[in-house]
Write a protein that holds these residues in place. Sequence first.
Motif, mmCIF file in Angstrom:
data_model
loop_
_atom_site.group_PDB
_atom_site.id
_atom_site.type_symbol
_atom_site.label_atom_id
_atom_site.label_comp_id
_atom_site.label_asym_id
_atom_site.label_seq_id
_atom_site.Cartn_x
_atom_site.Cartn_y
_atom_site.Cartn_z
ATOM 1 N N ILE A 196 -38.754 19.192 14.912
ATOM 2 C CA ILE A 196 -37.843 18.607 15.897
ATOM 3 C C ILE A 196 -37.990 19.356 17.216
ATOM 4 O O ILE A 196 -38.116 18.760 18.286
ATOM 5 N N GLU B 167 -39.456 17.529 20.526
ATOM 6 C CA GLU B 167 -38.503 17.264 21.605
ATOM 7 C C GLU B 167 -38.830 18.078 22.850
ATOM 8 O O GLU B 167 -38.196 17.921 23.883
ATOM 9 N N GLN C 55 -37.279 12.035 21.668
ATOM 10 C CA GLN C 55 -36.145 12.229 20.780
ATOM 11 C C GLN C 55 -36.542 11.937 19.353
ATOM 12 O O GLN C 55 -37.125 10.893 19.050
ATOM 13 N N VAL C 56 -36.218 12.894 18.473
ATOM 14 C CA VAL C 56 -36.591 12.763 17.072
ATOM 15 C C VAL C 56 -35.400 12.221 16.287
ATOM 16 O O VAL C 56 -34.267 12.627 16.516
ATOM 17 N N ASP C 57 -35.678 11.298 15.408
ATOM 18 C CA ASP C 57 -34.684 10.900 14.418
ATOM 19 C C ASP C 57 -35.193 11.422 13.085
ATOM 20 O O ASP C 57 -36.122 10.870 12.508
ATOM 21 N N PHE C 58 -34.617 12.526 12.641
ATOM 22 C CA PHE C 58 -35.162 13.215 11.476
ATOM 23 C C PHE C 58 -35.027 12.372 10.213
ATOM 24 O O PHE C 58 -35.916 12.339 9.370
#
Lengths: 59, 813
Positions: free
Chosen positions: B110, B114, B127-130
């Motif tokens: 992340i 980012e 933007q990371v969506d884990f």
Amino acid sequence: MSVLFVLISACLLMALVFLLAFVWSVKQGQYDDDYTPAVRILFDDTTRSDSSNKTNPEQ
Amino acid sequence: MSTATYSLAGSQAVCYHCGEPCEADSLVYDDKPFCCAGCKTVYELLAGNDLSCYYDLNAKPGTAQKAGRSRVRYDWLDDRQAASKLIQYTDDEIAIASFKIPTIHCSSCIYLLENVYRIQPAIVRSQVDFVHKTLRLTFRKKDISLRQAVELIASLGYEPQLTLNDLEAKTTSSSNRSYYLKIGVAFFAFGNIMLLSFPEYLGIDALSETPLRRFFGYLNFLLSLPVILYSAREFFQSAYGALRQRSTNMDIPIALGMIVMFLRSSYDIFMLQGAGYMDTLASLTLLMLIGRLFQNKTYATLAFDRDYKSYFPVAVTVSRDGHEASIPLSGLTIGDEIIVRNEELIPADSILLAGEAMIDYSFVTGESVPVPKKAGDMIYAGGKQTGSTISMTVAKDVSHSYLTQLWNDDAFKGAEEPGTISLANQVSRYFTPAVLLIAIAAGAYWARTDMHRAMNAFTAVLIITCPCALALSAPFTLGNAIRILAKYGVYLKNTAVIEKITTIRSIIFDKTGTLTDKNGRHISYAGDKLSFEEQIYVASLTYHSSHPLSRKVYQYLSEVPTMLVSDFREVQGQGVEGLVEKHMVRVGSATFAGGQAADTDRPQASGVHISIDGIYRGRYDIRNEYRTGLNGLIQTLRSHFDLYVLSGDNDREKENLRQIIPADHLMFDQQPADKLRFIKQLQEQHTGKVMMIGDGLNDAGALRQSDVGLVVSDDTNNFSPACDAIIDARRFEGIDHLISYAGDAMHIIKASYGISLLYNMAGMYLAVQGDMSPLVAAVLMPISSITIISFSTFLSWIAARRRHLIKPFAAKS
């Protein structure tokens, strides 16, 4: 006792505002990812301090 | 091989970037060891951009760059049409694209993803969506192209997953959102109705004379409207759907109970100034929605509906009028001349024009040794070119190619049945009429004396028997079971798979990749003993060969150093030769190395033969290694199930397999369509339900046709063909535990059905008397539901312990 009519109506309206806030947040997608924001907030913003360290010796 | 690398890891340095053990001549940079140039490059890039925090957050967070790094080409992203599928938003300045990146696995990922703007300032925001393993990238179009952005991300070791399937299926907003909303509304109504019903619970009579009581009643009615109209809508829809199809399901008695509850309460509130059952209605809806949400566990990172499109390239290189152009796969037509490079997949049945083709058909058949092809030969889609670049003419459409035709079979046409379990439907078939009969009987009994009481009794029976607890036992037992199984390493598509597993009578295994471990091959040397120097020669030579068998030999000799090779020559389909320290070394087939006689005595092994200076020395035997615990697993399963093996490979392993599975249950040289047909036959013989255990695209038809398709996967991040369940290869020997646990889960559901029926009978006893107070319902319903929830959750956990399903992964060796 008649004040209860007003109070309870006011309370319900307030609760309704929170319900709408919840609906808004779900539609925004705030509940889609419940992991990343929690991690993201813990990252140190190291660039600023590092770059200031680098510029200092030059001065 | 596994033990060798493991001991290496103990004594030798491990890569600072990815944690892989470093080889003897490892790279050192900044006093840190690296296993390969790829890892070092990533480190340099990060250290040079103030991103070394990546390594502070987690130790060795990187993905290994050494092996399996496919040289994916992103040229096609320059194609406007292809790129538009990835880009979600664009204006004159910026563009926003989002991709799935399966390798995202820790907080370091992340952090790095980012902060890519520090490496490439043209990236405005990432933007990371884990949870969904996706990256949303905003970049300035003027400064970099989409292709450059993707290449940058990929160079950091985060290769986006760009397959046709992912591109065509636009991201659907998760269905959980609607559950959150429904639950939120139900919870809001439930809390407020409870509060307003409080005077009733406490039996405060002082209110009864005042207009307050009426006011509370009206408010309760208003609050219950969104519950019945919005939150509970899906129960009514499902019940209506079942009635229209003249079938029964658990939602029918639920919907009936809810409607009666709502009408009776409205009547009480407006006509009698009573309290009604609105609190029970809201709590019931709330609990059942939570049950649905709990059952609705999905794995955002796993897909159970993959078809060949996930495996095929998104774009192909086409040669038109002497120019090479990258076009989307969908634009490919018969007669196009396509260029296929090393490690690229052949997208459609084609005829080879030029180049040396060595086609690896492991995708289609499971056979891992590449097949040489001559110009003019037909090459089937799904094969992978290994070696130099080849050009060919497309002979068939992508969807009509030999392999992809499998997806035109009827097995793929039928709509998937939704994930409801049939046990619940069977129960409701008797439950609904029984409840209606009792309600009518109670009403008729009182109707002779007291019409009002008769109505009370009739509605009270329907309300109190609303099978909330009954409907909750399956979601909570199965929901908990699939969570326990997911932790164990078995991922189920939905909860209904558990019930299907309990009906299985025959189990069919694929061989390559399922019974055998793709990575672990057992190597032994036979012949004249090679001195250390001679081993160096062999290692040096095999180091330069891309043939899988040579690679295995090289891996086997990974502890010996390599030397310079001159006059290196690779003979297609034969072997390699070269001069090492003035010794002529030949490695390859028996004829190539000059040891014909030696090959006949052990036909089940693939041999790599060695000759040095023209003298035949011996051979490395490479045998498929069966997965650990296979013998034990087969022994356990054999007593309960009919076992079969369907292999796309030839029958050289027949002797080995015969020891554990009867010979007439062993089928070799099975094409993907043959496997499908075999399962269809088995199902038509009424020998019970069939479970197919496979691993690759070549099993896709069989997996789909079978009642339960189980995929064994070495890396769950990888694609698996469409199936019902994915099992981590390390848990292969736990398949019998999985099957017996599924049985346990169904027993638990039956037991909790019993308990909730007892509650129903107790409630019914009060209800038929015609003077049940709303308070009884308000207490009894939640208590019965909570008993069931804790009972099923606790027991499913105990059962999992008993089946040894709760244990951590052993250290990967």
